[in-house]
Design a protein around this motif. Structure first.
Motif, mmCIF file in Angstrom:
data_model
loop_
_atom_site.group_PDB
_atom_site.id
_atom_site.type_symbol
_atom_site.label_atom_id
_atom_site.label_comp_id
_atom_site.label_asym_id
_atom_site.label_seq_id
_atom_site.Cartn_x
_atom_site.Cartn_y
_atom_site.Cartn_z
ATOM 1 N N ASN A 96 2.480 4.662 -2.406
ATOM 2 C CA ASN A 96 2.430 5.857 -3.587
ATOM 3 C C ASN A 96 3.709 6.170 -4.036
ATOM 4 O O ASN A 96 4.613 6.553 -3.348
ATOM 5 C CB ASN A 96 1.306 6.763 -3.057
ATOM 6 C CG ASN A 96 0.938 7.728 -4.066
ATOM 7 O OD1 ASN A 96 1.758 8.218 -4.633
ATOM 8 N ND2 ASN A 96 -0.347 7.864 -4.012
ATOM 9 N N ASP A 144 0.385 0.943 -10.317
ATOM 10 C CA ASP A 144 0.230 1.519 -11.716
ATOM 11 C C ASP A 144 1.774 2.159 -12.155
ATOM 12 O O ASP A 144 1.890 2.219 -13.252
ATOM 13 C CB ASP A 144 -0.695 2.622 -11.297
ATOM 14 C CG ASP A 144 -2.098 2.125 -11.224
ATOM 15 O OD1 ASP A 144 -2.286 1.015 -11.558
ATOM 16 O OD2 ASP A 144 -2.994 3.062 -10.650
ATOM 17 N N TRP A 145 2.530 2.560 -10.876
ATOM 18 C CA TRP A 145 3.825 3.205 -11.401
ATOM 19 C C TRP A 145 4.533 1.745 -11.950
ATOM 20 O O TRP A 145 5.278 2.215 -12.991
ATOM 21 C CB TRP A 145 4.558 3.526 -10.233
ATOM 22 C CG TRP A 145 5.794 4.208 -10.315
ATOM 23 C CD1 TRP A 145 6.199 5.463 -10.822
ATOM 24 C CD2 TRP A 145 7.009 3.241 -10.284
ATOM 25 N NE1 TRP A 145 7.376 5.301 -10.974
ATOM 26 C CE2 TRP A 145 8.059 4.330 -10.541
ATOM 27 C CE3 TRP A 145 7.539 2.089 -9.740
ATOM 28 C CZ2 TRP A 145 9.459 3.951 -10.354
ATOM 29 C CZ3 TRP A 145 8.679 1.717 -9.568
ATOM 30 C CH2 TRP A 145 9.702 2.509 -10.118
ATOM 31 N N ASP A 148 0.758 -1.113 0.007
ATOM 32 C CA ASP A 148 -0.158 -0.192 -0.056
ATOM 33 C C ASP A 148 1.016 1.330 -0.047
ATOM 34 O O ASP A 148 1.080 1.647 1.089
ATOM 35 C CB ASP A 148 -0.745 -0.068 1.136
ATOM 36 C CG ASP A 148 -2.042 1.196 1.267
ATOM 37 O OD1 ASP A 148 -2.157 1.759 0.110
ATOM 38 O OD2 ASP A 148 -2.394 1.189 2.389
ATOM 39 N N ASN A 156 2.573 9.925 -7.370
ATOM 40 C CA ASN A 156 1.155 10.206 -7.159
ATOM 41 C C ASN A 156 0.509 9.254 -7.829
ATOM 42 O O ASN A 156 -0.659 9.560 -8.509
ATOM 43 C CB ASN A 156 0.850 11.651 -7.767
ATOM 44 C CG ASN A 156 1.558 12.711 -7.121
ATOM 45 O OD1 ASN A 156 1.369 12.590 -5.865
ATOM 46 N ND2 ASN A 156 1.943 13.765 -7.863
ATOM 47 N N GLN A 157 0.873 7.794 -7.758
ATOM 48 C CA GLN A 157 0.021 7.095 -8.354
ATOM 49 C C GLN A 157 0.331 5.587 -7.369
ATOM 50 O O GLN A 157 1.307 5.599 -6.664
ATOM 51 C CB GLN A 157 0.142 6.573 -9.801
ATOM 52 C CG GLN A 157 1.695 6.473 -9.908
ATOM 53 C CD GLN A 157 1.705 6.272 -11.747
ATOM 54 O OE1 GLN A 157 1.053 5.919 -12.536
ATOM 55 N NE2 GLN A 157 2.998 6.558 -12.142
ATOM 56 N N SER A 158 -0.749 4.539 -7.435
ATOM 57 C CA SER A 158 -0.323 3.343 -6.897
ATOM 58 C C SER A 158 1.062 2.802 -7.151
ATOM 59 O O SER A 158 1.344 2.727 -8.408
ATOM 60 C CB SER A 158 -1.565 2.445 -6.660
ATOM 61 O OG SER A 158 -1.541 1.820 -8.072
ATOM 62 N N GLY A 159 1.798 2.022 -6.271
ATOM 63 C CA GLY A 159 2.976 1.581 -6.654
ATOM 64 C C GLY A 159 2.601 0.427 -7.514
ATOM 65 O O GLY A 159 3.658 0.214 -8.663
ATOM 66 N N GLU A 183 5.151 6.136 1.879
ATOM 67 C CA GLU A 183 5.096 5.005 2.619
ATOM 68 C C GLU A 183 5.029 5.095 3.954
ATOM 69 O O GLU A 183 5.107 6.106 4.297
ATOM 70 C CB GLU A 183 6.225 3.991 2.049
ATOM 71 C CG GLU A 183 7.472 4.331 2.524
ATOM 72 C CD GLU A 183 8.539 3.726 2.265
ATOM 73 O OE1 GLU A 183 8.727 2.500 2.307
ATOM 74 O OE2 GLU A 183 9.901 4.335 2.048
#
Lengths: 89, 998
Positions: free
Chosen positions: B214, B222-223, B212, B217-220, B496
């Protein structure tokens, strides 16, 4: 698999080479009287060193040249390679 | 069919594609993107196997490569494969799998009786129990153990799958596509480096898929997806999923197994099943992450007990709940992350934390979500046989020695987190001197030996921010060294949650009066008590403890058990863990299928096949072929229903009476040129060569420096400084190397060139009393009379327009010639020989007749020149010059080589003149002597003499010189034969050698 620098062809994988033993062994001259012990040392007796070892390899699937390889028998590190007729410092 | 444990719209599986599969004969459903493990768990199946030694029920413990339990037998496309981890096997339509190590079924397993006999099955059980009586081993113990042991059955069918090998070179090889792998790959790729990024799982992203966090500015997740899609578009980058780098070898060579087809119902046409990559990398970045380690407690092997990270992965990646009433047992913050995920998805977990009052952002979040947390609490034992039903829990004292009052709470799974163990396998395999990092209670890579760098969790760094910073920097730095580009990449902002220090606690003490099994190694059933026994019995080195107890020896190689085992040994021995040291990490990291290792080199591809230019003719004329090294040679040419014996006899007889022709292209041929060529031959061969005239051939024998015969053959002087050497088929390559050795290293002053011409010349041996007639027809303008072309003579001729070399040499002992033409004309030559030879009743003959002919003549070949004989042994001492020096001469003075009763070649004839003597038979004086019966010699080659129509053999016999006329026995226990024989001269036919000179 070792990565050996053939002094004639460059870096080549071990599968192109065949091993030829201790490079420091000198064949006694022809027609020279030598003792049993000297001959025995030439044919059979090897040191089986741990550490830096000068050895012969032949680039059998490449240029077919015999080369000298200075290699650590324990870590397989290769320090330097020489042509057959090159003096090893 | 509803899946009771599948969450709606959570996870990365494709819910549009439903897949059916069978486990232990029962039909289930899952989704595309599932593993067999996640699909079974979604269906509430926890019992998947039985343990190795005690046959205790086994469930799922992990969610990937570290899985010790869930090993199944897989059935796919009419084939079966053992040793498959259900946690790694991707689901496909029609998949079938079965449990292993249980009989008759996983639910009712007879072997489970071992569980109740376990006090009789302690560490070293096999060594102690099956030692006596000795004779019982083969008959009773071994078959029994083999039946009881094993984790599956290998298929006995020919593997129809194709496996490929690939050789690759790159600047940076990156193992693992988690945060560190992605960022270092990205930075290196931007610098133009040739990058290979390997991920063992189907999905890229590693821990980012479940954590969980970021990034930018995106979730891990998505990155990670963004980075991967960009990397995939770059021409200098190769990204590979389902690809496990399993071995780190010398000089930065790594081997990777790519599962190309394992996730499919059937391998696609023209695709391999697996591809093995041999990758030579300039730099290796190891970002293999870490594996959660368990905490040891009573019955901790019960199905339903699993790693907390695995529970989180099943939930976040597959949308699967491993339980609806979970108990989380942790000594660090990772357990909280799993608990939070459960809580968020409507399941109320209970957390037992061995720590007294830990504080961190994660803990705060768990508290704010209202999760029930018990501090200074531990699981004492899991309860339930085939599935966790409840847990005995208790408070624990600050020194972790005293348990409080035991309570029992209901739960259907226990998710354990004992902190993290970096995966240092690859670094360690490379020769890295690992070191123990006190803060994390685990080993991390230390000083690199090869060009390798370990990053992120594999290096014991668990902060995402730190990992990204060091990984981007390292990827940039290393690639800059290679490409000399230096492109800046901006490091994204990371959010984090900070975690707190873990508890140095790994094993729950036994409560008074209880004797629960507390397992360390789940696959091999090694419990705490086993290690204690091993140490009590005197095993000190961790390597010995491992082998005695089998700790860490199973197919999972102790990925979850090794560190706890070390902790235990260090505790008992009162040493610190680094002093105990870890066992050696050896490749492969995970089991690799034998097929992948073998690659394409199976069946006829296991070695190259060499064929002579006349091969097609042989095939057309019913040749039965035999392997001669890598050559295919006609063994005999079958006529009608003839067998080998009849056919070869006919062919050999025809050579003795008429004329035969044999394809001798396979003989090694070496072209020797230069002013010192004669001098070289004189030093290499035992006989004299300086006075061989042009146009003459000579037979020669060459020795190794130790005096043993290396090879024989004829060499012909083609012109002043030009010689044509022939070698035996088998020794061709060795002889060339031998000559090159002396020319390049020992006598570089000799001005000689040697080159192999084996494939440049096609050769035909024409042998028999009528061979001269055939030759005359082939070369009508040549004088081929005994005077014009005497024995051992050489001339050149024109064979219907083709330049030919003609040698009058003989292996068969008959009047014979060998004709060579350039390979492309080989077939033409052969057909002409057959054409002109017809009127002389010419027949082709194969290697079997060739052997017969040479054996009854007493000509030696490979079976006598076997690397153990000197010239005298082969009756070749006449060829040994007393005057000049040559390779190996000094060795012939060895006392054993000059002994009076030295072994020597003889002929052997059975007294009944009927019974063929098996090759390899021993010659003995007394057939009934007590064993071991003193051996006087051995039969080296046997044939049916066509001259005398009875069996004849050659043998190397002690004191052979004085044994002619003796009666001995040839014994072959293999063939169960005892044959009375008489020793005769090895020159059975034409002892004076008149025919070759006729």
């Amino acid at each position: 698999m070792l990565y050996i620098k053939c002094p004639h062809c460059g870096m080549r994988p071990q599968i192109e080479f065949s091993y030829g033993g201790d490079a420091s062994v000198k064949r006694p001259e022809l027609n020279k009287e030598i003792s049993d012990q000297e001959w025995d040392n030439f044919v059979y007796n090897r040191k089986s060193l741990r550490g830096k070892h000068l050895e012969l390899w032949q680039h059998i699937s490449g240029c077919r040249q015999w080369i000298k390889v200075e290699r650590d028998t324990a870590t397989h590190e290769i320090f330097k390679t020489f042509k057959a007729d090159e003096e090893v410092a | 069919m509803s899946q009771d444990f599948r969450l709606e719209s959570v996870g990365l599986i494709n819910r549009d594609k439903k897949l059916s599969f069978k486990f232990n004969g029962k039909k289930y459903f899952g989704y595309e993107g599932d593993t067999l493990a996640s699909a079974l768990l979604a269906n509430g199946v926890h019992l998947v196997g039985r343990s190795f030694k005690y046959h205790r029920p086994r469930g799922f413990f992990g969610a990937g490569v570290d899985e010790p339990y869930a090993i199944v037998q897989l059935y796919r496309n009419n084939e079966t494969e053992p040793n498959i981890k259900a946690t790694e096997q991707e689901l496909f339509e029609g998949l079938e799998a079965k449990s292993v190590n249980c009989w008759p079924s996983v639910d009712f397993d007879i072997g489970a009786i071992n569980n109740f006999l376990k006090i009789f099955l302690p560490a070293g059980f096999y060594y102690k129990t099956f030692m006596w009586p000795k004779s019982f081993w083969y008959r009773i113990y071994e078959p029994f153990i083999r039946k009881a042991a094993g984790l599956g059955v290998a298929s006995t069918k020919h593997d129809k799958e194709r496996y490929e090998h690939k050789y690759e070179y790159c600047d940076l090889l990156i193992a693992g596509s988690g945060p560190s792998g992605l960022s270092s790959a990205y930075a290196a790729a931007k610098n133009g480096a040739k990058v290979i990024l390997a991920e063992d799982k189907p999905r890229f992203g590693g821990s980012l898929l479940t954590s969980d966090v970021n990034i930018g500015n995106q979730s891990g997740k998505d990155w990670a997806e963004g980075i991967i899609s960009e990397l995939k578009t770059m021409p200098n980058v190769v990204v590979k999923n389902r690809s496990q780098i399993f071995g780190y070898y010398d000089h930065n060579m790594l081997v990777m197994s790519e599962k190309v087809s394992d996730h499919l119902p059937k391998t696609k046409k023209y695709h391999p099943n697996k591809r093995l990559w041999y990758i030579r990398a300039k730099e290796v970045l190891i970002s293999s992450g870490s594996i959660e380690r368990p905490i040891v407690f009573g019955n901790n092997d019960t199905p339903g007990v699993m790693l907390s990270s695995a529970a989180k992965e099943y939930l976040k990646v597959y949308g699967v709940l491993v339980g609806k009433n979970p108990l989380i047992f942790t000594n660090n913050d990772s357990g909280y992350e799993t608990a939070i995920e459960f809580q968020k998805h409507g399941v109320q977990p209970v957390i037992l934390d061995s720590r007294k009052n830990p504080e961190s952002e994660i803990i705060d979040e768990a508290k704010s979500l209202g999760i029930n947390i018990k501090y200074s609490y531990v699981v004492v034992a899991a309860q339930g046989y085939k599935k966790v039903k409840s847990a005995d829990i208790a408070s624990i004292s600050d020194d972790k020695k005293q348990l409080g009052k035991i309570e029992n709470i209901k739960c259907d799974c226990i998710c354990v987190s004992g902190f993290w163990t970096p995966s240092i396998h690859l670094a360690s395999q490379s020769g890295n001197k690992t070191k123990f990092k006190e803060e994390i209670d685990a080993f991390v890579p230390g000083t690199s030996k090869q060009q390798e760098t370990t990053l992120g969790a594999a290096n014991g760094v668990f902060s995402l921010e730190e990992t990204l910073h060091t990984s981007f920097a390292k990827g940039r730095e290393l690639s800059k060294k290679i490409t000399e580009n230096d492109n800046e990449v901006s490091i994204p902002n990371v959010v984090e949650k900070k975690s707190s220090q873990h508890d140095k606690f790994w094993c729950v003490p036994l409560p008074a009066g209880k004797n629960y099994k507390r397992f360390l190694d789940f696959q091999n059933d090694v419990a705490v008590s086993d290690i204690e026994i091993a140490i009590r019995e005197g095993y000190r080195s961790i390597e010995h403890v491992k082998r005695y107890t089998t700790l860490g020896m199973a197919t999972d190689q102790g990925k979850t058990s090794n560190l706890n085992g070390l902790q235990l040994v260090s505790e008992i021995e009162n040493k610190v863990v680094p002093a105990v040291g870890h066992t050696t990490f050896r490749p492969p990291y995970t089991p690799i299928s034998i097929g992948a290792i073998v690659g394409r080199e199976v069946g006829k591809h296991s070695k190259p096949t060499r064929k002579s230019p006349m091969h097609a003719w042989h095939e057309k004329n019913n040749a039965v072929f035999v392997d001669a090294g890598v050559w295919l040679r006609p063994r005999y040419y079958k006529r009608g229903n003839e067998n080998l014996f009849e056919g070869s006899k006919r062919e050999a007889k025809n050579v003795r009476t008429n004329v035969g022709v044999c394809d001798v292209t396979t003989l090694g041929k070496i072209d020797i040129k230069g002013p010192d060529a004669a001098e070289l031959l004189n030093r290499v061969y035992t006989n004299a060569w300086l006075k061989l005239p042009v146009g003459k051939a000579r037979y020669g024998v060459m020795l190794r420096e130790d005096g043993i015969v290396m090879d024989d053959g004829t060499t012909t002087r083609i012109s002043e400084n030009h010689y044509h050497m022939t070698t035996t088929t088998a020794q061709a390559a060795n002889v060339l190397s031998h000559l090159e050795y002396y020319l390049q290293l020992v006598w570089p002053e000799l001005n000689v060139n040697v080159v192999s011409t084996t494939e440049q010349w096609a050769g035909a041996a024409i042998a028999g009393p009528k061979s001269r007639d055939v030759l005359q027809k082939l070369f009508p303008n040549l004088d081929v009379s005994n005077e014009g072309l005497p024995f051992m003579g050489y001339i050149e001729g024109d064979l219907f327009g083709v330049k030919a070399r003609i040698f009058r040499i003989s292996f068969s002992g008959e009047l014979a010639y060998e004709v060579n033409v350039e390979s492309d004309y080989g077939n033409f030559m052969w057909q002409k020989i057959m054409e002109v030879g017809e009127e002389f009743e010419i027949q082709p003959y194969g290697t079997e007749a060739l052997s017969t002919l040479r054996i009854e003549m007493g000509h030696v070949a490979g079976s006598e020149l076997d690397g153990r004989t000197i010239p005298y042994d082969n009756a070749l001492e006449g060829l040994v010059s007393k005057k000049k020096d040559f390779i190996g001469k000094r060795s012939l003075q060895r006392p054993a080589f000059t002994e009076d009763n030295r072994q020597r070649i003889v002929g052997v004839v059975p007294l009944d003149k009927k019974t063929s003597i098996p090759e390899g038979s021993h010659l003995v004086k007394d057939a009934k002597a007590t064993l071991p019966n003193p051996k006087l010699g051995h039969v080296s080659a046997s044939c049916w003499s066509v001259e005398y129509d009875n069996p004849f053999s050659l043998a190397i016999l002690k004191d052979g010189k004085n044994m002619i006329g003796e009666k001995l026995f040839a014994m072959s226990p293999l063939k169960n034969k005892v044959i009375p024989v008489e020793i005769v001269s090895s020159h059975y036919v034409d002892p004076k050698g008149e025919r070759v000179r006729s």
